[in-house]
Design a protein around this motif. Sequence first.
Motif, PDB file in Angstrom:
ATOM      1  N   HIS A  86     -23.595  16.548  -0.398  1.00 36.58           N
ATOM      2  CA  HIS A  86     -24.500  17.680  -0.601  1.00 36.58           C
ATOM      3  C   HIS A  86     -24.972  17.779  -2.053  1.00 36.58           C
ATOM      4  O   HIS A  86     -26.148  18.073  -2.311  1.00 36.58           O
ATOM      5  N   LYS A 116     -29.834  20.294   3.635  1.00 40.14           N
ATOM      6  CA  LYS A 116     -28.775  19.468   3.048  1.00 40.14           C
ATOM      7  C   LYS A 116     -27.738  19.095   4.095  1.00 40.14           C
ATOM      8  O   LYS A 116     -27.278  17.937   4.152  1.00 40.14           O
ATOM      9  N   HIS A 151     -26.987  15.285   5.021  1.00 41.48           N
ATOM     10  CA  HIS A 151     -25.619  14.783   4.818  1.00 41.48           C
ATOM     11  C   HIS A 151     -25.053  14.225   6.118  1.00 41.48           C
ATOM     12  O   HIS A 151     -24.446  13.141   6.130  1.00 41.48           O
TER      13      HIS A 151
END
Length: 426
Positions: free
Chosen positions: A78, A67, A71
Amino acid sequence: MQAGFAEIVITPPNHDCLLAGYSLYPASGVHDDLYASVAFFRDGEHEALLVSYDLLAMEKELVGRLKDTLHAATGVPHGQIFFTCTHTHEGPEVRERKFRDRWYGEERPSYLDGYLTFLGEQTVAAAYAARARAQECDLLVNRTQVDENLNRRFFLSDERYLSVPGNKHLASIANEHADKELGIVGFCPRGGHRPFGLLINYTMHPLTAGYSSALISADVPGGVRALIKESMDGCLPCYITGAAGDNHPKAPEAGFAETQRVGQVIATEVVKRSYDALRVREGLRLRTLTRSVPLRLRTLEEFRRLPLHHGEGEETIQGNFVRVEAPGAVVDVEFSLLAIGPVLFIGVPGELVAELGSVLKWFSPFKRCYIMYQATDSLDYIAHPNAYLWGGFETMCAQLSPTAVRPLINAILDAAEEISDYPWKD
């Protein structure tokens, strides 16, 4: 709404890995490639990414790392990044805890660092591609019943437990709960008829080949995707395994001919039922939520309260107890919700059994509801409370306390109601 799809190979370079299913053993080669399938969504206000990996499972630390990587690369928050694993048993083991706690005695393998870096890089590349392909779309939804799975738990009249995979002659009379729904969610150009992307959900352990060879393979999900791409020119499918904790193929460990046959059955139904799917044009918005709920891990005493079957004893208990790193501790357990119009996908932290998956479907405040297997963590099996009174593999191989199951299910349903438009909610 806009959607875009992409996929990318995540097969370990030079097939350098230990296969994650069964006991760990080195891959001898590649039968078919593993993929990360990425779907990107945008509704004007929000963006979301969904990634389905041909992996057995991922722990929360790897989920968090990926994540962070996505991101940083895409800017998608997230809480709007979702993962799931198809649960192929013929792919690389990436769970650190399995080596750290020496479940089978193996040291941490040398391939792991390089492969995890490779996995992150490939995921980012596919996410960029999916976003670049995003286009305005209509939603197509359909479902059908596919009779290719069974519940592997089998009990005799005297309550003795037998596992169907170890007693394959029982397959034709297995009668515990199996979720046979094949969910089809398609995305086609506005006013068009042919989907350019599909989300497919079926509740079945993908191990038709399984232990039959040491070759890397995506098993049934790979076969389904290949046949759909062949049949539906330009369409990229994303395969999502449902709550398959106790749902098996009817012929597990049967070899690649069976993999191809089952893949053909599922792919044919997807292609066929995409044609008469319901088109949804209005109300297409994204709703997302990721939340943690405090749940208790199992204790040794809870293990010892289980009914024991055919040869199980203290050694069996200790061999499974090693999986629980902090016995009795209360830990934050994450789940995720991704709603696309009238369809809800629920990401669960392990191997949810089909009974609980069906409970979530039946109580869902969304008309269509599907489970994303091994999505937020890998806490092994999550069985329904009654199962612990009967015992069996799924109740022995579990990290959460039996008392944690109902709070988890309740928390998921409460959160789903929060983000829903259910007419009768409080």
